[in-house]
Every structure is written in structure tokens, then in C-alpha cells.
Design an enzyme around this catalytic site. Sequence first.
Site, PDB file in Angstrom:
ATOM      1  N   ASP A  38       3.463   9.895 -12.323  1.00  0.00           N
ATOM      2  CA  ASP A  38       2.937   8.689 -12.958  1.00  0.00           C
ATOM      3  C   ASP A  38       1.616   8.982 -13.661  1.00  0.00           C
ATOM      4  O   ASP A  38       0.661   9.470 -13.053  1.00  0.00           O
ATOM      5  CB  ASP A  38       2.719   7.597 -11.907  1.00  0.00           C
ATOM      6  N   LYS A  45      -1.946  10.133  -1.713  1.00  0.00           N
ATOM      7  CA  LYS A  45      -3.166  10.600  -2.365  1.00  0.00           C
ATOM      8  C   LYS A  45      -4.287   9.569  -2.133  1.00  0.00           C
ATOM      9  O   LYS A  45      -4.006   8.382  -2.108  1.00  0.00           O
ATOM     10  CB  LYS A  45      -2.906  10.779  -3.859  1.00  0.00           C
ATOM     11  N   ASP A  69      -3.890  13.114 -13.535  1.00  0.00           N
ATOM     12  CA  ASP A  69      -4.586  12.197 -14.442  1.00  0.00           C
ATOM     13  C   ASP A  69      -5.542  11.256 -13.733  1.00  0.00           C
ATOM     14  O   ASP A  69      -6.562  10.871 -14.294  1.00  0.00           O
ATOM     15  CB  ASP A  69      -3.568  11.357 -15.220  1.00  0.00           C
ATOM     16  N   SER A  85       4.480  13.397  -6.203  1.00  0.00           N
ATOM     17  CA  SER A  85       4.299  12.075  -6.796  1.00  0.00           C
ATOM     18  C   SER A  85       4.140  10.992  -5.745  1.00  0.00           C
ATOM     19  O   SER A  85       4.722  11.067  -4.661  1.00  0.00           O
ATOM     20  CB  SER A  85       5.517  11.735  -7.668  1.00  0.00           C
ATOM     21  N   ASP A 119       1.983  16.002 -11.326  1.00  0.00           N
ATOM     22  CA  ASP A 119       2.075  14.613 -10.913  1.00  0.00           C
ATOM     23  C   ASP A 119       3.119  13.958 -11.820  1.00  0.00           C
ATOM     24  O   ASP A 119       3.512  14.538 -12.847  1.00  0.00           O
ATOM     25  CB  ASP A 119       0.701  13.956 -11.060  1.00  0.00           C
TER      26      ASP A 119
END
Length: 208
Positions: free
Chosen positions: A5, A134, A159, A101, A3
Amino acid sequence: MFDLDGVLVDSEPVWEEVRRAFVADHGGTWQPDTQSRLMGMSTAEWASYLRELGVRMEPDDIARGVVAEMADRYRDGVPLMPGAVEAVRRLSADLPLGLASSSPRRLIDVVLDAAGLKECFAATVSTEEVPRGKPAPDGYLEAARRMEVDPHGCVAVEDSSNGLRSAYAAGMRVIAVPHPRYPPAPDALALAWRVLPDLDALTPGSLS
């Protein structure tokens, strides 16, 4: 699979500041759960959501305004996560890497160029380029398709709650590196195959 960010770039605080100010400046009302809901959405999805908060603009105009402000912020310096460059270079020496991303393509390219990491990735995907953001698995599945690899043989580094759900739904093993300011929900973290404290702990050995 990485990922961007919250994993490679400490951008979530910047996204929150920019979008919160944009909503306030254009007649909307930021809600207590807005930031957590936005994390993982594609550009089209979060622009439509900001309109639902009362921003008196069309979603395309909202997206252009916010992304332009983010690009301006990045021109002053990309806030890379500690150990991000080293982790990517460490893994890319032995493994093919992909990136999926929620950031728009424009910002992905700015970050990877600034960090000197573009050549480390065999494929990069923005959720602008797939039907759903996502927590849907579309971005990760597209990255695997472009790399011509089986998603079930991939390990994703995430994250956020929606990111963890996305990679898990794609059939990948998921390593969670939780962001200290925006930790994932317990049910999302439970999907992780492994939880690491930081990117320094992400080594080829941690993937097996």
C-alpha cells in the site's frame, strides 16, 4: 523487499475513504490524526482502533466489513502506482523479491493477481500472519525468514512513517519513495538509506 500500500498500489486514499465512511456509518468519530495512525497497522490492530473511535461492532466484524468493501473497490480496478509493474519486473529479473504488507492476505492476492506480479515474489507476508503490525519489524523479519535470507542483507522499499520504521527496525536498508498525499514524518524519513522520487528511479543500480 516491497511494501504494497502506497508503494505498489495507490490504495491509501481508498482505505481512507472506506474506513472513514465505515466509522461514520456505524456511530464513530474520525479524528484528525486517524489516517496517519492507521497506516501500517495490522488488520486486528486497525479494527480494534476503529472500535475505539466509537464503532459499535466487534473488531472481527469491523474487519470483515471494511475488507469486503475494499475487495469490492478493487474489483472495479486496482489503482496501481505509476511504474509499479515495471519496477517489480525490472528487479525480479536479477534479484529475489519479497513483500511485507499491512493489507490482509485476501487483498494482497487480489492485487498481485490483477497486476500479474504474483510469480515475481519469492515470499509475501501479511501482518495478519505475524504478532505485530508496522512499525514493529515482524512482517519484514518473517518475509526474510521465508526467503531464507539475512534481513541485514535486504533492502526494503517503503513510503509511510510506520513502514520506514518497521523495515529499519528489521535491520534492513530502507529506500523511501514518499507518497505525495501521505508523506512520511521527518523523523521516519531520516531513517531512509536513500530517498527516490518515484518507482521509475528504482533500478538494480539504486540498490547498491
